[in-house]
Design a protein around this motif. Structure first.
Motif, PDB file in Angstrom:
ATOM      1  N   UNK A   6       0.571  -1.135   0.240  1.00  0.00           N
ATOM      2  CA  UNK A   6       0.118   0.020   0.082  1.00  0.00           C
ATOM      3  C   UNK A   6       1.030   1.457   0.264  1.00  0.00           C
ATOM      4  N   UNK A   7       0.563   1.712  -0.362  1.00  0.00           N
ATOM      5  CA  UNK A   7       1.328   3.665  -0.365  1.00  0.00           C
ATOM      6  C   UNK A   7       0.308   4.403   0.987  1.00  0.00           C
ATOM      7  N   UNK A   8       1.061   5.431   1.646  1.00  0.00           N
ATOM      8  CA  UNK A   8       0.544   5.662   2.996  1.00  0.00           C
ATOM      9  C   UNK A   8      -0.170   6.972   2.313  1.00  0.00           C
ATOM     10  N   UNK A   9      -0.991   7.663   3.421  1.00  0.00           N
ATOM     11  CA  UNK A   9      -1.457   9.430   2.284  1.00  0.00           C
ATOM     12  C   UNK A   9      -0.382  10.351   2.567  1.00  0.00           C
ATOM     13  N   UNK A  10       0.279  10.150   3.744  1.00  0.00           N
ATOM     14  CA  UNK A  10       1.569  11.101   3.434  1.00  0.00           C
ATOM     15  C   UNK A  10       2.035  10.963   1.860  1.00  0.00           C
ATOM     16  N   UNK A  11       2.305  10.075   1.747  1.00  0.00           N
ATOM     17  CA  UNK A  11       2.838   9.382   0.655  1.00  0.00           C
ATOM     18  C   UNK A  11       2.311   9.895  -0.984  1.00  0.00           C
ATOM     19  N   UNK A  12       1.021  10.272  -0.505  1.00  0.00           N
ATOM     20  CA  UNK A  12       0.456  10.381  -2.548  1.00  0.00           C
ATOM     21  C   UNK A  12       0.178  11.578  -1.761  1.00  0.00           C
ATOM     22  N   UNK A  13       0.241  12.805  -0.539  1.00  0.00           N
ATOM     23  CA  UNK A  13      -0.436  13.954  -0.583  1.00  0.00           C
ATOM     24  C   UNK A  13       1.095  14.499  -1.134  1.00  0.00           C
ATOM     25  N   UNK A  14       2.241  13.980  -0.825  1.00  0.00           N
ATOM     26  CA  UNK A  14       3.408  14.587  -1.208  1.00  0.00           C
ATOM     27  C   UNK A  14       3.584  14.682  -2.741  1.00  0.00           C
ATOM     28  N   UNK A  15       2.961  13.435  -3.686  1.00  0.00           N
ATOM     29  CA  UNK A  15       2.833  13.172  -4.803  1.00  0.00           C
ATOM     30  C   UNK A  15       2.240  14.045  -5.364  1.00  0.00           C
ATOM     31  N   UNK A  16       0.671  14.359  -5.004  1.00  0.00           N
ATOM     32  CA  UNK A  16       0.302  15.027  -5.292  1.00  0.00           C
ATOM     33  C   UNK A  16       1.283  16.710  -5.361  1.00  0.00           C
ATOM     34  N   UNK A  17       1.439  17.016  -4.553  1.00  0.00           N
ATOM     35  CA  UNK A  17       1.790  18.528  -3.886  1.00  0.00           C
ATOM     36  C   UNK A  17       3.489  18.515  -5.455  1.00  0.00           C
ATOM     37  N   UNK A  18       3.851  17.363  -5.228  1.00  0.00           N
ATOM     38  CA  UNK A  18       5.008  17.339  -6.301  1.00  0.00           C
ATOM     39  C   UNK A  18       4.522  17.569  -7.853  1.00  0.00           C
ATOM     40  N   UNK A  19       3.737  17.352  -8.421  1.00  0.00           N
ATOM     41  CA  UNK A  19       2.845  16.799  -9.278  1.00  0.00           C
ATOM     42  C   UNK A  19       1.700  18.750  -9.465  1.00  0.00           C
ATOM     43  N   UNK A  20       2.303  18.965  -8.499  1.00  0.00           N
ATOM     44  CA  UNK A  20       1.302  20.350  -8.852  1.00  0.00           C
ATOM     45  C   UNK A  20       2.725  21.449  -9.118  1.00  0.00           C
ATOM     46  N   UNK A  21       3.636  20.849  -8.182  1.00  0.00           N
ATOM     47  CA  UNK A  21       5.190  22.101  -8.456  1.00  0.00           C
ATOM     48  C   UNK A  21       5.600  21.977  -9.848  1.00  0.00           C
ATOM     49  N   UNK A  22       5.760  20.650 -10.264  1.00  0.00           N
ATOM     50  CA  UNK A  22       6.392  20.330 -11.452  1.00  0.00           C
ATOM     51  C   UNK A  22       5.277  20.227 -13.343  1.00  0.00           C
ATOM     52  N   UNK A  23       3.654  20.269 -12.185  1.00  0.00           N
ATOM     53  CA  UNK A  23       3.217  20.953 -13.490  1.00  0.00           C
ATOM     54  C   UNK A  23       3.461  20.060 -14.485  1.00  0.00           C
ATOM     55  N   UNK A  24       2.882  18.190 -13.593  1.00  0.00           N
ATOM     56  CA  UNK A  24       2.929  17.201 -14.141  1.00  0.00           C
ATOM     57  C   UNK A  24       1.135  16.102 -13.949  1.00  0.00           C
ATOM     58  N   UNK A  25       1.103  15.034 -14.541  1.00  0.00           N
ATOM     59  CA  UNK A  25      -0.426  14.046 -14.738  1.00  0.00           C
ATOM     60  C   UNK A  25       0.108  13.405 -14.007  1.00  0.00           C
TER      61      UNK A  25
END
Ligand code: ISJ
Length: 400
Positions: A6-25
């Protein structure tokens, strides 16, 4: 980061925040009855693929909306893939190394810092929300019944949007994680993209899939009733004794007939059919017929079928053109990805596309929930409203 696949909520939050910072999907998903969670990151965003024969050689994650002007597939091509079972990124050969390194650096930084990770992509439609109340929705159902009487169409699926205020601490990753636990038999997904916004869903409906053995599957899913209150969780295996009304059976039969016709139209023989039988999507029961063809080797076949199938009468109606026209003219909100289809395409040698149902879209301080009900000659407007309420109930409770 990992733990039993599984993947932790923290990890998924960081993933989404990173995608916003880097403008990727980013697309994150778990297939029905599976443990492992897959993640796809794309630096090139969503692409439109028009030629279905070409689709056979492409791979990625499909995010096709309900409304398409032709038979195009919206596909996100992977630059980086992650599988929670292996716990490592697989970088695609064509990926831009600088972008990959920057992404991994930012992700690490997000994870190690206590900075605010509450960011995700928000679609521009945030300003165009329309929430039909009970009166407006039942009026629309009555209008559709008039069209059914006039024989404009035999069935139309009418959906609505419900806007809920997000409590300050709720993140799409929380909803994704909650859905993983509740919807074991569903395809659970989290999509975040600059031009699509952020979506979480738990779909019970397989549109088309092909596994490594060449087995092609489609399901005809329709008709809805709540899981009876007296049924205990441990007894929730067999639904043989569930009764369905004539209206429900007819509604589902529309979908089965349509799917059978699609397979026949492209000359596919050896179609195996099981059902209809009762299936559960957490707290709701549906009628489902399974369609299957084995050992199919033509690579583009799922895409040829897809062009015929989408949108099925489970989410649009019959006659399809007339029903779609009515939906587009009358619903007063844009369905966008709701009742479109999504899922992996040619990843690991398999394709699994699901209709995007039981889903919600996240805005900055609100979320939009989506649900529809199939209107046929025997529909009672009040009951159809209740059905859409029921379909939104679990997700709206998770948001509270
Ligand atoms: C349209 C939705 O669901 C579809 C319509 C159903 C119905 O009319 O009973 C049941 C399952 C789905 O095929 C939805 O969940 O929003």
């Amino acid at each position: 980061m990992k733990g039993g696949g599984t993947l932790s909520v923290d990890w998924l939050q960081a993933l989404l925040a990173t995608s916003v910072q880097q403008q990727c999907t980013v697309a994150v998903w778990r297939l029905p009855e599976q443990q492992n969670i897959s993640v796809l990151v794309s630096f090139s965003g969503v692409q439109t693929v028009v030629d279905f024969q070409k689709s056979a050689t492409l791979s990625g994650f499909a995010v096709t909306p309900f409304y398409t002007s032709g038979n195009e597939i919206q596909l996100v091509k992977p630059d980086m893939l992650f599988d929670s079972n292996f716990g490592d990124w697989r970088i695609q050969p064509h990926a831009d190394r600088n972008k990959v390194n920057a992404f991994l650096r930012l992700l690490k930084k997000q994870l190690s810092s206590s900075t605010d990770n509450m960011s995700w992509f928000v679609h521009t439609s945030a300003n165009q929300q329309y929430q039909a109340d009970k009166t407006a929705y039942t009026k629309l159902v009555a209008k559709a019944l008039g069209k059914i009487q006039q024989k404009t169409f035999d069935k139309v699926v009418l959906a609505r949007q419900k806007i809920m205020t997000l409590s300050a601490s709720v993140h799409p990753a929380d909803l994704f994680s909650a859905c993983l636990k509740l919807y074991r038999a569903g395809m659970v997904s989290l999509i975040s993209a600059p031009n699509l916004g952020t979506w979480v869903g738990a779909s019970p409906e397989r549109l088309i899939s092909r596994d490594k053995q060449g087995t092609i599957r489609t399901t005809a899913l329709a008709a809805t009733q709540p899981v009876p209150e007296h049924v205990s969780t441990s007894a929730r295996q067999s639904w043989d004794n569930i009764n369905w009304s004539h209206k429900a059976r007819k509604e589902q039969a529309f979908v089965s007939r349509f799917i059978r016709d699609c397979y026949q139209r492209i000359g596919l023989k050896n179609l195996v059919e099981h059902g209809p039988g009762t299936v559960a999507a957490y707290d709701m029961l549906h009628l489902q017929t399974d369609f299957m063809i084995e050992h199919e080797t033509t690579d583009y076949l799922p895409f040829l079928l897809l062009a015929q199938l989408h949108p099925t009468p489970a989410v649009c109606g019959m006659d399809r053109t007339a029903a779609r026209q009515f939906i587009l003219a009358e619903e007063r909100f844009s369905r966008q990805l709701y009742s479109g289809y999504l899922g992996p395409v040619n990843l690991g040698g398999e394709t699994h596309l699901f209709v995007n149902l039981r889903c919600m879209q996240f805005f900055k301080q609100t979320a939009a929930l989506y649900a529809g009900a199939g209107i046929t000659m025997d529909s009672v407007p009040e009951k159809e409203w209740q059905e859409t309420e029921l379909k939104m109930q679990t997700l709206s409770e998770l948001l509270r």
